[in-house]
Motif scaffolding. Structure first.
Motif, mmCIF file in Angstrom:
data_model
loop_
_atom_site.group_PDB
_atom_site.id
_atom_site.type_symbol
_atom_site.label_atom_id
_atom_site.label_comp_id
_atom_site.label_asym_id
_atom_site.label_seq_id
_atom_site.Cartn_x
_atom_site.Cartn_y
_atom_site.Cartn_z
ATOM 1 N N ASP A 120 0.840 -1.200 0.000
ATOM 2 C CA ASP A 120 0.000 0.000 0.000
ATOM 3 C C ASP A 120 0.870 1.244 0.000
ATOM 4 O OD1 ASP A 120 -2.369 -1.525 0.241
ATOM 5 O OD2 ASP A 120 -1.999 -1.723 2.398
ATOM 6 N N ASP A 121 0.524 2.202 -0.832
ATOM 7 C CA ASP A 121 1.197 3.493 -0.851
ATOM 8 C C ASP A 121 0.215 4.526 -0.331
ATOM 9 O OD1 ASP A 121 3.151 5.330 -1.213
ATOM 10 O OD2 ASP A 121 2.929 5.487 -3.394
ATOM 11 N N LEU A 122 -0.178 4.363 0.938
ATOM 12 C CA LEU A 122 -1.204 5.193 1.527
ATOM 13 C C LEU A 122 -0.597 6.207 2.478
ATOM 14 C CD1 LEU A 122 -3.760 2.367 2.391
ATOM 15 C CD2 LEU A 122 -3.820 3.908 0.426
ATOM 16 N N PRO A 123 -1.194 7.409 2.570
ATOM 17 C CA PRO A 123 -0.709 8.384 3.547
ATOM 18 C C PRO A 123 -0.773 7.805 4.958
ATOM 19 C CG PRO A 123 -2.288 9.378 2.025
ATOM 20 C CD PRO A 123 -2.317 7.895 1.776
ATOM 21 N N GLY A 124 0.273 8.011 5.729
ATOM 22 C CA GLY A 124 0.296 7.516 7.099
ATOM 23 C C GLY A 124 0.800 6.097 7.253
ATOM 24 N N ASN A 125 0.985 5.379 6.138
ATOM 25 C CA ASN A 125 1.539 4.027 6.224
ATOM 26 C C ASN A 125 3.006 4.145 6.632
ATOM 27 O OD1 ASN A 125 2.433 1.421 5.922
ATOM 28 N ND2 ASN A 125 1.825 1.200 3.796
ATOM 29 N N PRO A 126 3.402 3.563 7.791
ATOM 30 C CA PRO A 126 4.781 3.753 8.268
ATOM 31 C C PRO A 126 5.818 2.955 7.488
ATOM 32 C CG PRO A 126 3.597 2.270 9.737
ATOM 33 C CD PRO A 126 2.591 2.769 8.726
ATOM 34 N N TRP A 127 5.369 2.019 6.687
ATOM 35 C CA TRP A 127 6.298 1.168 5.935
ATOM 36 C C TRP A 127 6.662 1.875 4.625
ATOM 37 C CZ3 TRP A 127 7.550 -3.970 7.531
ATOM 38 C CH2 TRP A 127 8.392 -4.648 6.650
ATOM 39 N N PRO A 128 7.935 2.270 4.458
ATOM 40 C CA PRO A 128 8.320 2.908 3.189
ATOM 41 C C PRO A 128 7.951 2.025 2.002
ATOM 42 C CG PRO A 128 10.086 3.090 4.805
ATOM 43 C CD PRO A 128 9.055 2.163 5.393
ATOM 44 N N HIS A 129 7.338 2.630 1.001
ATOM 45 C CA HIS A 129 6.781 1.847 -0.106
ATOM 46 C C HIS A 129 7.839 1.021 -0.831
ATOM 47 C CE1 HIS A 129 4.037 0.609 -3.194
ATOM 48 N NE2 HIS A 129 4.820 1.122 -4.135
ATOM 49 N N ASP A 130 9.067 1.552 -0.933
ATOM 50 C CA ASP A 130 10.098 0.839 -1.687
ATOM 51 C C ASP A 130 10.998 -0.017 -0.803
ATOM 52 O OD1 ASP A 130 11.101 3.104 -0.501
ATOM 53 O OD2 ASP A 130 12.478 3.596 -2.143
ATOM 54 N N MET A 131 10.700 -0.103 0.489
ATOM 55 C CA MET A 131 11.546 -0.898 1.381
ATOM 56 C C MET A 131 11.278 -2.391 1.190
ATOM 57 S SD MET A 131 12.136 -0.716 5.522
ATOM 58 C CE MET A 131 10.530 -1.299 6.072
ATOM 59 N N GLN A 132 12.341 -3.146 0.988
ATOM 60 C CA GLN A 132 12.262 -4.599 0.903
ATOM 61 C C GLN A 132 13.304 -5.197 1.839
ATOM 62 O OE1 GLN A 132 11.715 -6.456 -3.076
ATOM 63 N NE2 GLN A 132 12.051 -4.403 -3.864
ATOM 64 N N VAL A 133 12.842 -5.967 2.810
ATOM 65 C CA VAL A 133 13.730 -6.651 3.744
ATOM 66 C C VAL A 133 13.273 -8.101 3.823
ATOM 67 C CG1 VAL A 133 14.576 -6.796 6.115
ATOM 68 C CG2 VAL A 133 14.138 -4.553 5.095
ATOM 69 N N VAL A 151 17.254 -10.232 7.535
ATOM 70 C CA VAL A 151 17.339 -10.613 8.948
ATOM 71 C C VAL A 151 17.329 -12.135 8.987
ATOM 72 C CG1 VAL A 151 16.203 -10.565 11.198
ATOM 73 C CG2 VAL A 151 16.167 -8.515 9.733
ATOM 74 N N ILE A 152 18.292 -12.715 9.675
ATOM 75 C CA ILE A 152 18.424 -14.167 9.774
ATOM 76 C C ILE A 152 18.116 -14.556 11.211
ATOM 77 C CG2 ILE A 152 19.982 -16.134 9.509
ATOM 78 C CD1 ILE A 152 21.717 -14.045 7.765
ATOM 79 N N GLN A 153 17.047 -15.324 11.410
ATOM 80 C CA GLN A 153 16.718 -15.791 12.758
ATOM 81 C C GLN A 153 17.230 -17.210 12.945
ATOM 82 O OE1 GLN A 153 12.712 -15.232 14.635
ATOM 83 N NE2 GLN A 153 12.722 -17.468 14.709
ATOM 84 N N LEU A 154 17.980 -17.412 14.011
ATOM 85 C CA LEU A 154 18.449 -18.747 14.384
ATOM 86 C C LEU A 154 17.979 -19.044 15.800
ATOM 87 C CD1 LEU A 154 22.055 -18.823 12.899
ATOM 88 C CD2 LEU A 154 20.015 -19.991 12.048
ATOM 89 N N PRO A 155 17.691 -20.315 16.110
ATOM 90 C CA PRO A 155 17.073 -20.663 17.395
ATOM 91 C C PRO A 155 18.053 -20.671 18.558
ATOM 92 C CG PRO A 155 17.420 -22.650 16.118
ATOM 93 C CD PRO A 155 17.806 -21.492 15.229
ATOM 94 N N TYR A 156 18.784 -19.567 18.706
ATOM 95 C CA TYR A 156 19.739 -19.439 19.789
ATOM 96 C C TYR A 156 19.028 -19.127 21.102
ATOM 97 C CZ TYR A 156 23.517 -19.041 16.274
ATOM 98 O OH TYR A 156 24.405 -19.263 15.255
ATOM 99 N N LEU A 157 19.660 -19.509 22.185
ATOM 100 C CA LEU A 157 19.109 -19.290 23.512
ATOM 101 C C LEU A 157 19.228 -17.821 23.908
ATOM 102 C CD1 LEU A 157 18.060 -20.515 26.216
ATOM 103 C CD2 LEU A 157 20.466 -20.769 26.873
ATOM 104 N N GLY A 158 18.136 -17.260 24.445
ATOM 105 C CA GLY A 158 18.163 -15.916 25.019
ATOM 106 C C GLY A 158 18.336 -14.819 23.987
ATOM 107 N N SER A 159 18.783 -13.677 24.476
ATOM 108 C CA SER A 159 18.970 -12.515 23.615
ATOM 109 C C SER A 159 20.256 -12.650 22.813
ATOM 110 C CB SER A 159 19.009 -11.247 24.472
ATOM 111 O OG SER A 159 19.308 -10.126 23.684
#
Length: 200
Positions: free
Chosen positions: A5-18, A163-171
């Protein structure tokens, strides 16, 4: 992830891809092997919980020290998947040229692939590993990234692509290069921890 969505107030930048890699198979497979074969490898963080090994078993007469060394070597090689791309074309070095000249395509793939080798296959229950991997994905529509959009957007502007999530213990959070951030589930699911990780 990308905003549709390219709507006013949308906090996600329209061209951001992660991209988010919640359970990248080569790394998850090697973590499963470490647990199932009870390989003590302290250089890699402990898991938040040990997976059910299913019918996995450490092969008889396994040289455990050699297996640990091989595991660490393949773990390091698997991470090269996330190395920044080389943008220039160069002449192959002597070793690379030797591989190109002497190996079949199948042998070349095995020599250069970031996937774990067949060495581990005889003692691993692939179904149990896949069940563990499948259990890690966040429910659709409940992505933690939606709670840290400002920090994520700033990290993206600074070059973050995955972003790579791995099942590591804790923070746990580690920016391995400009494009890639590794986090544990604890970090990713806590907006304060995740925000600080993205700002690092």
């Amino acid at each position: 992830m990308r905003s549709s969505d390219d709507l006013p107030g949308n906090p996600w930048p329209h061209d951001m891809q992660v991209s988010v890699e919640e359970c990248w198979p080569p790394l998850i497979y090697l973590l499963f092997v470490r647990s199932a074969w009870r390989l003590d490898i302290d250089a890699v963080p402990r898991l938040d919980s040990e997976p059910d090994p299913g019918s996995s078993h450490r092969p008889e007469n396994l040289d455990v020290d050699a297996a640990r060394g091989r595991w660490l070597s393949e773990w390091k090689r698997a991470w090269t998947h996330f190395d920044p791309p080389i943008l220039r074309v160069s002449t192959p070095d002597e070793m690379t040229q030797h591989l190109l000249d002497t190996l079949t395509d199948d042998e070349l793939w095995k020599a250069t692939s970031t996937w774990p080798s067949d060495f581990w296959g005889s003692g691993i229950d692939p179904d149990a590993c896949e069940r563990w991997r499948s259990s890690m994905a966040a429910p659709l529509g409940d992505l933690p990234e939606n709670r840290v959009i400002p920090a994520l957007a700033e990290a993206w502007r600074a070059g973050l692509s995955t972003v790579i999530q791995l099942p590591y213990l804790g923070s746990f959070a580690l920016r391995i290069n400009r494009e890639h951030l590794v986090v544990s589930p604890t970090t990713r699911n806590d907006p304060d921890l995740y925000g600080r990780a993205l700002e690092s």
